[in-house]
Design a protein around this motif. Structure first.
Motif, PDB file in Angstrom:
ATOM      1  N   ILE A   1      57.043  32.725  30.679  1.00  0.00           N
ATOM      2  CA  ILE A   1      56.143  33.771  30.211  1.00  0.00           C
ATOM      3  C   ILE A   1      56.510  34.174  28.783  1.00  0.00           C
ATOM      4  CG2 ILE A   1      55.789  34.634  32.557  1.00  0.00           C
ATOM      5  CD1 ILE A   1      57.615  36.995  31.825  1.00  0.00           C
ATOM      6  N   LYS A   2      55.654  34.974  28.174  1.00  0.00           N
ATOM      7  CA  LYS A   2      55.924  35.504  26.840  1.00  0.00           C
ATOM      8  C   LYS A   2      56.489  36.912  26.970  1.00  0.00           C
ATOM      9  CE  LYS A   2      54.207  32.032  24.502  1.00  0.00           C
ATOM     10  NZ  LYS A   2      55.063  31.179  23.683  1.00  0.00           N
ATOM     11  N   GLY A   3      57.580  37.197  26.247  1.00  0.00           N
ATOM     12  CA  GLY A   3      58.127  38.544  26.338  1.00  0.00           C
ATOM     13  C   GLY A   3      59.522  38.652  25.770  1.00  0.00           C
ATOM     14  N   ASN A   4      60.189  39.701  26.178  1.00  0.00           N
ATOM     15  CA  ASN A   4      61.545  40.010  25.732  1.00  0.00           C
ATOM     16  C   ASN A   4      62.504  39.600  26.846  1.00  0.00           C
ATOM     17  OD1 ASN A   4      64.005  41.754  25.652  1.00  0.00           O
ATOM     18  ND2 ASN A   4      63.074  42.484  23.756  1.00  0.00           N
ATOM     19  N   ASP A   5      63.341  38.593  26.595  1.00  0.00           N
ATOM     20  CA  ASP A   5      64.171  38.038  27.671  1.00  0.00           C
ATOM     21  C   ASP A   5      65.174  39.054  28.217  1.00  0.00           C
ATOM     22  OD1 ASP A   5      65.558  37.994  25.311  1.00  0.00           O
ATOM     23  OD2 ASP A   5      66.329  35.958  25.518  1.00  0.00           O
ATOM     24  N   THR A   6      65.694  39.938  27.357  1.00  0.00           N
ATOM     25  CA  THR A   6      66.644  40.951  27.816  1.00  0.00           C
ATOM     26  C   THR A   6      65.980  41.912  28.796  1.00  0.00           C
ATOM     27  OG1 THR A   6      67.858  40.836  25.730  1.00  0.00           O
ATOM     28  CG2 THR A   6      68.227  42.784  27.087  1.00  0.00           C
ATOM     29  N   GLN A   7      64.771  42.352  28.456  1.00  0.00           N
ATOM     30  CA  GLN A   7      64.062  43.267  29.343  1.00  0.00           C
ATOM     31  C   GLN A   7      63.667  42.595  30.653  1.00  0.00           C
ATOM     32  OE1 GLN A   7      61.097  46.024  27.895  1.00  0.00           O
ATOM     33  NE2 GLN A   7      61.696  45.640  25.786  1.00  0.00           N
ATOM     34  N   ILE A   8      63.199  41.349  30.577  1.00  0.00           N
ATOM     35  CA  ILE A   8      62.803  40.636  31.802  1.00  0.00           C
ATOM     36  C   ILE A   8      64.010  40.432  32.716  1.00  0.00           C
ATOM     37  CG2 ILE A   8      61.851  38.501  32.741  1.00  0.00           C
ATOM     38  CD1 ILE A   8      59.774  40.286  31.415  1.00  0.00           C
ATOM     39  N   TYR A   9      65.163  40.129  32.118  1.00  0.00           N
ATOM     40  CA  TYR A   9      66.397  39.989  32.898  1.00  0.00           C
ATOM     41  C   TYR A   9      66.707  41.302  33.613  1.00  0.00           C
ATOM     42  CZ  TYR A   9      71.274  38.832  34.016  1.00  0.00           C
ATOM     43  OH  TYR A   9      72.451  38.598  34.678  1.00  0.00           O
ATOM     44  N   LEU A  10      66.628  42.412  32.882  1.00  0.00           N
ATOM     45  CA  LEU A  10      66.909  43.726  33.456  1.00  0.00           C
ATOM     46  C   LEU A  10      65.916  44.070  34.562  1.00  0.00           C
ATOM     47  CD1 LEU A  10      68.679  46.280  33.226  1.00  0.00           C
ATOM     48  CD2 LEU A  10      67.111  47.121  31.483  1.00  0.00           C
ATOM     49  N   LEU A  11      64.650  43.741  34.342  1.00  0.00           N
ATOM     50  CA  LEU A  11      63.611  43.990  35.342  1.00  0.00           C
ATOM     51  C   LEU A  11      63.932  43.260  36.654  1.00  0.00           C
ATOM     52  CD1 LEU A  11      59.790  43.885  34.818  1.00  0.00           C
ATOM     53  CD2 LEU A  11      60.801  42.312  36.430  1.00  0.00           C
ATOM     54  N   LEU A  12      64.194  41.954  36.550  1.00  0.00           N
ATOM     55  CA  LEU A  12      64.457  41.165  37.761  1.00  0.00           C
ATOM     56  C   LEU A  12      65.788  41.557  38.403  1.00  0.00           C
ATOM     57  CD1 LEU A  12      63.197  37.706  36.458  1.00  0.00           C
ATOM     58  CD2 LEU A  12      62.101  39.166  38.162  1.00  0.00           C
ATOM     59  N   GLN A  13      66.779  41.883  37.586  1.00  0.00           N
ATOM     60  CA  GLN A  13      68.070  42.318  38.123  1.00  0.00           C
ATOM     61  C   GLN A  13      67.909  43.581  38.964  1.00  0.00           C
ATOM     62  OE1 GLN A  13      70.962  43.577  35.208  1.00  0.00           O
ATOM     63  NE2 GLN A  13      72.680  43.153  36.574  1.00  0.00           N
ATOM     64  N   ASN A  14      67.146  44.550  38.462  1.00  0.00           N
ATOM     65  CA  ASN A  14      66.928  45.794  39.209  1.00  0.00           C
ATOM     66  C   ASN A  14      66.242  45.537  40.540  1.00  0.00           C
ATOM     67  OD1 ASN A  14      67.695  48.486  37.955  1.00  0.00           O
ATOM     68  ND2 ASN A  14      66.809  47.481  36.186  1.00  0.00           N
ATOM     69  N   ILE A  15      65.221  44.691  40.536  1.00  0.00           N
ATOM     70  CA  ILE A  15      64.483  44.409  41.771  1.00  0.00           C
ATOM     71  C   ILE A  15      65.378  43.697  42.783  1.00  0.00           C
ATOM     72  CG2 ILE A  15      62.570  43.096  42.773  1.00  0.00           C
ATOM     73  CD1 ILE A  15      61.003  43.627  40.200  1.00  0.00           C
ATOM     74  N   LEU A  16      66.123  42.691  42.326  1.00  0.00           N
ATOM     75  CA  LEU A  16      66.980  41.942  43.251  1.00  0.00           C
ATOM     76  C   LEU A  16      68.124  42.808  43.774  1.00  0.00           C
ATOM     77  CD1 LEU A  16      67.215  38.445  41.499  1.00  0.00           C
ATOM     78  CD2 LEU A  16      65.703  39.159  43.346  1.00  0.00           C
ATOM     79  N   GLU A  17      68.715  43.630  42.928  1.00  0.00           N
ATOM     80  CA  GLU A  17      69.801  44.506  43.388  1.00  0.00           C
ATOM     81  C   GLU A  17      69.298  45.519  44.404  1.00  0.00           C
ATOM     82  OE1 GLU A  17      71.529  46.107  39.834  1.00  0.00           O
ATOM     83  OE2 GLU A  17      72.945  44.429  39.612  1.00  0.00           O
ATOM     84  N   ASN A  18      68.072  46.023  44.205  1.00  0.00           N
ATOM     85  CA  ASN A  18      67.490  46.929  45.199  1.00  0.00           C
ATOM     86  C   ASN A  18      67.278  46.211  46.529  1.00  0.00           C
ATOM     87  OD1 ASN A  18      67.397  49.280  43.772  1.00  0.00           O
ATOM     88  ND2 ASN A  18      65.181  49.361  43.557  1.00  0.00           N
ATOM     89  N   ALA A  19      66.785  44.975  46.455  1.00  0.00           N
ATOM     90  CA  ALA A  19      66.536  44.205  47.684  1.00  0.00           C
ATOM     91  C   ALA A  19      67.837  43.985  48.454  1.00  0.00           C
ATOM     92  CB  ALA A  19      65.897  42.870  47.329  1.00  0.00           C
ATOM     93  N   ILE A  20      68.938  43.799  47.729  1.00  0.00           N
ATOM     94  CA  ILE A  20      70.239  43.589  48.372  1.00  0.00           C
ATOM     95  C   ILE A  20      70.789  44.910  48.910  1.00  0.00           C
ATOM     96  CG2 ILE A  20      72.639  42.917  47.938  1.00  0.00           C
ATOM     97  CD1 ILE A  20      71.448  40.962  45.777  1.00  0.00           C
ATOM     98  N   LYS A  21      70.703  45.943  48.117  1.00  0.00           N
ATOM     99  CA  LYS A  21      71.275  47.237  48.506  1.00  0.00           C
ATOM    100  C   LYS A  21      70.587  47.802  49.746  1.00  0.00           C
ATOM    101  CE  LYS A  21      70.555  50.821  45.774  1.00  0.00           C
ATOM    102  NZ  LYS A  21      70.706  51.773  44.653  1.00  0.00           N
ATOM    103  N   PHE A  22      69.251  47.771  49.747  1.00  0.00           N
ATOM    104  CA  PHE A  22      68.501  48.383  50.847  1.00  0.00           C
ATOM    105  C   PHE A  22      68.244  47.372  51.959  1.00  0.00           C
ATOM    106  CE2 PHE A  22      67.361  50.990  47.120  1.00  0.00           C
ATOM    107  CZ  PHE A  22      67.782  52.224  47.588  1.00  0.00           C
ATOM    108  N   CYS A  23      69.326  46.752  52.417  1.00  0.00           N
ATOM    109  CA  CYS A  23      69.237  45.761  53.489  1.00  0.00           C
ATOM    110  C   CYS A  23      70.460  45.913  54.393  1.00  0.00           C
ATOM    111  CB  CYS A  23      69.169  44.351  52.892  1.00  0.00           C
ATOM    112  SG  CYS A  23      68.773  43.082  54.094  1.00  0.00           S
ATOM    113  N   ARG A  24      70.221  46.033  55.688  1.00  0.00           N
ATOM    114  CA  ARG A  24      71.325  46.259  56.629  1.00  0.00           C
ATOM    115  C   ARG A  24      71.933  44.948  57.123  1.00  0.00           C
ATOM    116  NH1 ARG A  24      67.490  50.179  58.890  1.00  0.00           N
ATOM    117  NH2 ARG A  24      68.033  52.257  58.134  1.00  0.00           N
ATOM    118  N   VAL A  25      71.247  43.837  56.892  1.00  0.00           N
ATOM    119  CA  VAL A  25      71.744  42.518  57.301  1.00  0.00           C
ATOM    120  C   VAL A  25      71.948  41.685  56.040  1.00  0.00           C
ATOM    121  CG1 VAL A  25      70.642  42.627  59.568  1.00  0.00           C
ATOM    122  CG2 VAL A  25      69.366  41.700  57.619  1.00  0.00           C
TER     123      VAL A  25
END
Length: 360
Positions: free
Chosen positions: A244-268
């Motif tokens: 995609i077109k964009g700012n790689d630092t921001q896209i990294y931060l965006l995906l990192q936040n989503i994935l970390e949330n998916a891991i944190k809010f999981c009991r298994v």
């Protein structure tokens, strides 16, 4: 109203001066030049309310004038005068720093009065935003350095104190618990500072639309970083993702936040599935070309709270259950909007969450 006029055509210059005098009456002081260099020299040394600059001048062709305006550092609003009634040219000039452009054959006193006043107000607003950006940038630096320094100092002092008490065998019942609570509070403060830093920073940063960002590379990096978090075995499944077109630092931060949330809010053990859909004709969802969906097997979100999850500091769980700053999804939303995209979230309690990101 003090006006700088740079115009080499005498007939045009006299007409513009007449329009300005009619528009502003006795409150009008015009200083005129027929060359770009002498006019810009005056702009450096004299205070003006507005500058009216012809695009083509004896010492500067249209392209050179555009370049000069792009490199001009001034708080004085600029209106470009041109003999060409070309909307694309006007948009290009505004992108390069002009407040407006005026085809000469459209000029009259009323139009000139309105455009000059609007340009002055727009420049004031732009200057105010630039100052705010500088202030917030300074605050970001302070957050990452000055705010964290005393926290590190407190952490060091508590370690020294704990070590001395252990050496003296002076620990009483419950002291270890108190030190653990101090460590927890310091960790919470650090998370909050990091969250605030990212939240403020994403407001100031804008994507570089010409940069190619390969989502496969970013997910691969994050996969290595997040494979084992807090004793959880994390599985991230994905196929070929778009560039995609964009700012790689921001896209990294965006995906990192989503994935970390998916891991944190999981009991298994978390299982995260990333799918993508691209449409070269940009026919789906308006003008969005790429859609990325990230689904997890976490605890999910009650549908009544979905509208609140992007609000800053909005937390649906206590810190003791799921520590965090409450800013992760706010950062995600800001980044996606910075890129001219859109975000949807679909979730239900105990049934996992799916987040869809749409990029132009």
């Amino acid at each position: 109203m003090k006006i700088l006029l740079i115009e080499d055509n005498q007939d045009h210059r006299e007409l513009i001066e007449e329009y300005c005098s009619h528009a502003f009456g006795n409150d009008c002081d015009i200083l005129s030049f027929d060359k770009l260099k002498s006019g810009l020299d005056a702009l450096d040394t004299t205070s003006f309310d507005i500058a009216l600059i012809d695009l083509s001048l004896p010492d500067s062709c249209a392209e050179d004038t555009e370049l000069a305006l792009e490199n001009l550092d001034t708080h004085i609003p600029i209106i470009v005068l041109t003999s060409l009634n070309d909307e694309m040219l006007g948009q290009n000039l505004i992108q390069k720093g002009a407040q407006d452009f005026l085809p000469k054959d459209s000029l009259n006193s009323a139009l000139l009065h309105r455009i000059i006043n609007y340009s002055i107000e727009r420049k004031k607003g732009q200057f105010s935003l630039e100052q705010r950006a500088i202030d917030q940038q300074t605050f970001c630096i302070s957050l990452s350095h000055d705010f964290k320094a005393p926290i590190r100092n407190i952490s060091q002092l508590t370690k020294i104190l704990k070590s001395r008490l252990e050496e003296k065998n002076s620990f009483e019942e419950g002291d270890n618990l108190l030190f653990s609570k101090i460590d927890e509070r310091l960790s919470t403060m650090n998370r909050l500072i990091d969250g605030l830093y990212n939240y403020i920073l994403t407001e100031e940063l804008h994507p570089a639309p010409d940069n190619s960002v390969d989502l496969n590379n970013i997910i691969s990096e994050l996969e290595q970083l997040l494979t084992n978090v807090n004793g959880k075995n994390v599985t991230i499944k994905y196929g070929e993702l778009p560039v995609i077109k964009g700012n790689d630092t921001q896209i990294y931060l965006l995906l990192q936040n989503i994935l970390e949330n998916a891991i944190k809010f999981c009991r298994v053990d978390p299982v995260i599935i990333i799918t993508s859909k691209s449409d070269e004709s940009s026919t789906f969802s308006g003008l969005f070309r790429h859609k990325i969906t990230i689904s997890d097997n976490g605890i999910g979100i009650d549908k009544q709270y979905l509208k609140d999850v992007f609000n800053p500091f909005r937390k649906l769980h206590s810190d003791s259950d799921y520590p965090g700053s409450g800013l992760g999804l706010s950062v995600v939303e800001r980044i996606i909007y910075n890129h001219g995209g859109k975000i949807w979230i679909d979730s239900d309690k105990n049934k996992g969450t799916s987040i869809t990101l749409a990029f132009p």
